[in-house]
Design a protein around this motif. Sequence first.
Motif, PDB file in Angstrom:
ATOM      1  N   LEU A 334       7.093  -2.873 -39.812  1.00  0.00           N
ATOM      2  CA  LEU A 334       7.695  -3.764 -38.820  1.00  0.00           C
ATOM      3  C   LEU A 334       8.617  -4.776 -39.494  1.00  0.00           C
ATOM      4  CD1 LEU A 334       7.513  -4.512 -35.763  1.00  0.00           C
ATOM      5  CD2 LEU A 334       5.807  -6.183 -36.410  1.00  0.00           C
ATOM      6  N   ILE A 335       8.142  -5.351 -40.605  1.00  0.00           N
ATOM      7  CA  ILE A 335       8.926  -6.371 -41.302  1.00  0.00           C
ATOM      8  C   ILE A 335      10.168  -5.758 -41.941  1.00  0.00           C
ATOM      9  CG2 ILE A 335       8.889  -8.002 -43.238  1.00  0.00           C
ATOM     10  CD1 ILE A 335       5.929  -8.494 -42.565  1.00  0.00           C
ATOM     11  N   ASP A 337      11.776  -3.160 -41.012  1.00  0.00           N
ATOM     12  CA  ASP A 337      12.621  -2.382 -40.095  1.00  0.00           C
ATOM     13  C   ASP A 337      14.042  -2.928 -39.989  1.00  0.00           C
ATOM     14  OD1 ASP A 337      12.948  -0.299 -38.009  1.00  0.00           O
ATOM     15  OD2 ASP A 337      13.316  -2.047 -36.760  1.00  0.00           O
ATOM     16  N   ARG A 338      14.161  -4.257 -39.906  1.00  0.00           N
ATOM     17  CA  ARG A 338      15.475  -4.854 -39.707  1.00  0.00           C
ATOM     18  C   ARG A 338      16.429  -4.487 -40.850  1.00  0.00           C
ATOM     19  NH1 ARG A 338      19.152  -5.365 -38.132  1.00  0.00           N
ATOM     20  NH2 ARG A 338      20.395  -6.947 -37.103  1.00  0.00           N
ATOM     21  N   ARG A 341      17.186  -0.425 -40.868  1.00  0.00           N
ATOM     22  CA  ARG A 341      18.030   0.131 -39.816  1.00  0.00           C
ATOM     23  C   ARG A 341      19.500   0.039 -40.194  1.00  0.00           C
ATOM     24  NH1 ARG A 341      16.994  -3.777 -34.831  1.00  0.00           N
ATOM     25  NH2 ARG A 341      18.367  -2.314 -33.788  1.00  0.00           N
ATOM     26  N   LEU A 345      17.854   4.194 -41.134  1.00  0.00           N
ATOM     27  CA  LEU A 345      16.455   4.617 -41.185  1.00  0.00           C
ATOM     28  C   LEU A 345      15.618   3.530 -40.532  1.00  0.00           C
ATOM     29  CD1 LEU A 345      16.269   5.986 -44.824  1.00  0.00           C
ATOM     30  CD2 LEU A 345      16.282   7.303 -42.712  1.00  0.00           C
ATOM     31  N   ASN A 346      14.306   3.757 -40.410  1.00  0.00           N
ATOM     32  CA  ASN A 346      13.485   2.686 -39.865  1.00  0.00           C
ATOM     33  C   ASN A 346      12.481   2.187 -40.888  1.00  0.00           C
ATOM     34  OD1 ASN A 346      10.905   4.013 -39.595  1.00  0.00           O
ATOM     35  ND2 ASN A 346      11.839   5.205 -37.957  1.00  0.00           N
ATOM     36  N   GLY A 347      11.735   1.162 -40.501  1.00  0.00           N
ATOM     37  CA  GLY A 347      10.841   0.456 -41.407  1.00  0.00           C
ATOM     38  C   GLY A 347       9.849   1.331 -42.149  1.00  0.00           C
ATOM     39  N   GLU A 447      18.396   9.736 -30.265  1.00  0.00           N
ATOM     40  CA  GLU A 447      17.573   9.829 -29.068  1.00  0.00           C
ATOM     41  C   GLU A 447      16.088   9.542 -29.336  1.00  0.00           C
ATOM     42  OE1 GLU A 447      17.741  13.861 -30.893  1.00  0.00           O
ATOM     43  OE2 GLU A 447      19.124  12.230 -30.510  1.00  0.00           O
ATOM     44  N   THR A 448      15.704   9.344 -30.590  1.00  0.00           N
ATOM     45  CA  THR A 448      14.314   8.998 -30.850  1.00  0.00           C
ATOM     46  C   THR A 448      14.226   7.577 -31.408  1.00  0.00           C
ATOM     47  OG1 THR A 448      14.565  10.079 -32.966  1.00  0.00           O
ATOM     48  CG2 THR A 448      13.406  11.308 -31.275  1.00  0.00           C
ATOM     49  N   PRO A 449      13.939   6.611 -30.563  1.00  0.00           N
ATOM     50  CA  PRO A 449      13.900   5.223 -31.023  1.00  0.00           C
ATOM     51  C   PRO A 449      12.651   4.927 -31.841  1.00  0.00           C
ATOM     52  CG  PRO A 449      13.257   5.329 -28.737  1.00  0.00           C
ATOM     53  CD  PRO A 449      13.592   6.719 -29.152  1.00  0.00           C
ATOM     54  N   PHE A 450      12.662   3.767 -32.443  1.00  0.00           N
ATOM     55  CA  PHE A 450      11.545   3.318 -33.274  1.00  0.00           C
ATOM     56  C   PHE A 450      10.434   2.800 -32.366  1.00  0.00           C
ATOM     57  CE2 PHE A 450       9.844  -0.348 -35.842  1.00  0.00           C
ATOM     58  CZ  PHE A 450       9.206   0.411 -36.782  1.00  0.00           C
ATOM     59  N   ILE A 451       9.327   3.515 -32.333  1.00  0.00           N
ATOM     60  CA  ILE A 451       8.170   3.077 -31.555  1.00  0.00           C
ATOM     61  C   ILE A 451       6.987   3.055 -32.503  1.00  0.00           C
ATOM     62  CG2 ILE A 451       6.641   3.590 -29.627  1.00  0.00           C
ATOM     63  CD1 ILE A 451       8.957   5.232 -28.402  1.00  0.00           C
ATOM     64  N   LEU A 452       6.405   1.891 -32.684  1.00  0.00           N
ATOM     65  CA  LEU A 452       5.365   1.767 -33.699  1.00  0.00           C
ATOM     66  C   LEU A 452       4.125   1.130 -33.100  1.00  0.00           C
ATOM     67  CD1 LEU A 452       4.700   1.775 -36.841  1.00  0.00           C
ATOM     68  CD2 LEU A 452       5.498  -0.570 -36.806  1.00  0.00           C
ATOM     69  N   GLU A 453       2.998   1.831 -33.168  1.00  0.00           N
ATOM     70  CA  GLU A 453       1.761   1.230 -32.690  1.00  0.00           C
ATOM     71  C   GLU A 453       1.125   0.430 -33.818  1.00  0.00           C
ATOM     72  OE1 GLU A 453      -1.025   3.844 -30.711  1.00  0.00           O
ATOM     73  OE2 GLU A 453      -2.675   2.536 -31.304  1.00  0.00           O
TER      74      GLU A 453
END
Lengths: 639, 81
Positions: A334-335, A337-338, A341, A345-347, A447-453
Motif C-alpha cells: 500500500l505504501i 504503490d504511489r 505506479r 506497476l503496483n505496490g 482493465e485490472t485495477p489495484f485492489i488490495l485486501e
Amino acid sequence: MSECCAQPVLELPARPSGSKAGESLHTVALIGPPNSGKSTLFNRLTGLRQKVANYPGVTVEQRMGLMAGIGRNDLVLIDLPGIYSLDPYSEDARVSIDVLEGHMPGTPKPDAVLLVLDSLHLTRQLMLAAPVLQIGLPTMVLLNMSDLMEARGGEVNPLRLAQELGAPVALVSAAKGTGLEAVKLFLNRQGKSQEAEQFTLPVLGNAMSTHRWAAQVSSRTGYKAPLSAQATRRVDSVLLHPVWGPLLFLAVVFGVFEVVFSIGQPLSDGLGDLLAHFGSYATNFLPDGWLRSLVLDGAWKGVTSVLVFLPQILLLFLFIGILEDTGYLARAALIADRVMRVIGLNGKAFIPLLSAYACAVPAIMATRTIENRRDRFATILVTPFMTCSARLPVYMLLIAAFIPNISFAGGLIGLKTIVMLSLYLLGFLAALATARLLKSSILKSSETPFILELPQYRMPTLRGIGLRLMDRARVFLTQAGTVILSVTLGLWVLAHLPITFGAGGMRTPELAESVIGRLGHFIEPAIAPLGFNWKIGIGLLSSVLAREVMVGTMGTLYGADPETQSLSLHTALHHDLPLGGAVALMVFFAFAMQCTSTIAVVRRETNSWKWPLLQFVYMLVLAYGAAFFTNWAVTAIWG
Amino acid sequence: MRVLSDLEVGETGVLVALDLPPGVQNHLMYMGFVPDARVKAVHRAPAGDPTVYSVDGMEIALRRETAQSIRMQENQSGAAE
C-alpha cells in the motif's frame, strides 16, 4: 465442537479406472477465499507430506498432500487457489472451476470438498459457498478462526447454517487445530448418495443476488459478526501514519536488504568455499585426468553454483514469510504503490524488485505475491536488471584494474565508488524504463485495477514459515538445479573438446584451443566494436552460466589464479584491454542476462520458454548497444 | 455527483452503483462493494493514495482512479458513526 449434518450425503465412490492418481487414492479439494486461513488448514491436515507443482499450461500453483491424522491414508488434499467467487474472471478461478468439475488434465475430479470460510466475516464469505455448493460435490463447510470469533463476541448457529446450506458445517480453528475431528468424521462417513434429498440452492446468477442471499442466510442462522479488530486499526494508524508509516517502511526495507546482503552473502561465500573444499577432497580418490575434471569442474561446480544461492534464498523468504504472515506485506504494498505506479506497476512489485539487489532468483520467486498475471510477468522481466550480488565480483575486478584512485570532495567520495554507484543506478533505470515499456505495450493491463485486501495482523507460526522455506528450497533446487547441471556439463564438454591423440596419449586442449575457445575467436569480430578481444569473448560465453564465473575464466585465461594473484590479473587485464573496452564491459554486465539460474527460474515461474527467451534477447541487445556506445564515447574522450 | 473517493477518512457512505468494466465490477461486488453497502474510509496511504475502505468488516485498498467510478448517495447522514 459442533458438527452437524442435515443429510448424510457423502460417499467416496470407487475411483474410475485409468486415473493417474493411483487406484486407491481419493482426492479432496480445499477451497476458500483469500485470507480465510486456508493454507494454515492445509498445513494442519497434511503436515510435511506435500508437493507443489504448476497446473499444466497455467502459472497457478498446485499444492497437494496426503492427509494425515484423519484415520485413513488414501486421501489426497488439493489446495485450490484463494478466490472470492467462481466468476471465471481470473486465472485462479478458472483453475478452481476446472478442478472441481474434473476438467483439469492430470487432476482427478475431487470426491469431496472442504470449503473454508473465515467466521470473522461470514456474511461476505458465504458468497463463495453458493457457487461451490452448486457444483454438487459432497461438501463440508468449515468456519475457520471460530476461536477468535467467539472471543470477540461473535455468534453463529452451525446447525441452522447446515440446514440452510444442505451441507455439514463445523466450527474450526486451523491455527489452534481445534474442531478438526469433525473433518475426520466427515471423511470417514460411508453414506450412500441420496438423490431425493439433494439440496437445491436458489439460483444465483450474479454478485448482487449472491450477496443478498448470503446476507439473508447469515441473518437466519443467527450470525452475529464479532467486533471488528480494533487492534489492527490501532496498529495501522501507526504503520500507515503519514510520517511514521514511511519511516518504519524504510526501516523494514533497509533491514531486510541489509540482512540478506550482510549475512546472506558471507554465508553463501562460506558455503561455496566449503563445497569447493569438499569437492576437491572427494575427487582425490579419482584418478587425475578427464574423469576427475568432469566430476569436479563439470558436475560438482555446477551443483555448487546452485547450492550457494540457498542461504540468500532462505533468508529472504524467511523475511518475506514473516512480513506476509503478519499482514505487513499488504501494508508495504500500500505504501509503495504511489511510487510503483509511476512505472506502471503496483505496490506489490516493490519487495521483489528490492530483493533482486541480493539475487534475482529469490526475487523472481517472490513475485508470486502479485496476483495480476501481467504485472507479475512485467516484474519478472525487469528483475534481472537490478544489480545482483553476482555482478559485484566482476565490477570489483574491473574497477580495481581500470578506474584510477581519484577522490573528490576532499577525499569524501572516490571515483571508484562513483563508478560503482553509477552501475547500480544504471541497472535500476533500465528496470524502470523496461517496466514502463512493457506496461505500455505487450503487458498492458489497464482493465485490472489495484485492489488490495488488508488482512488483520496475525502472529506468524513457526510451522507455516518453516514449511514455506522447505517448499521454496525444494522448488529452487529441483527446477534450477537440473538446468544448471546440464549447462555446466555442456560447457565443460565444450571446454575439453576436441580430444587429440599424441605421443603422450589422449590429451584435452588448452582452453584457448577448445571448442569454446574457438567460439571466442569466432565471435571476436562481433564483439570487437565493443572494445573486447577474444579472451573477453570466452569470458562472456562462460559467464552465461553465472556472472561471477567471468572472474574465474579471466584468471584461467590470463594464467593467473584470481584468488591469490589478483594483482597480476589486474595488471594483465590493464595491458590487454583498452579503457573503452573495460568500461563497456561493465556496462555490458549491468544489462546482459548472464545467469542460467535466473533463466531457469523465469522459465519455471512463467511456465514457458517464451518469456526467458524474450528477456535474454532483449537484455543482450540492450547490453550490446549500450556497450558499443560506451566504448565509442570513452575512446573518443579519453582514447 | 458524489463518489467513493470523496469520502474523508472516518466518514461512512452508502454505495449506489459501480461504473466499472464488468469484470472489475463483479470482482469488487464479490468483495462486498454492492449497492446499499455501507462503506467507510478508514486510512489513507501516507502518499495520499490509495485509500483503505472498510466494507462488511473487511478492509480493502483502492486507488483514487477506481474509487472515482463508484457512486455514493448524496446525503451525508452516514458521516457520524
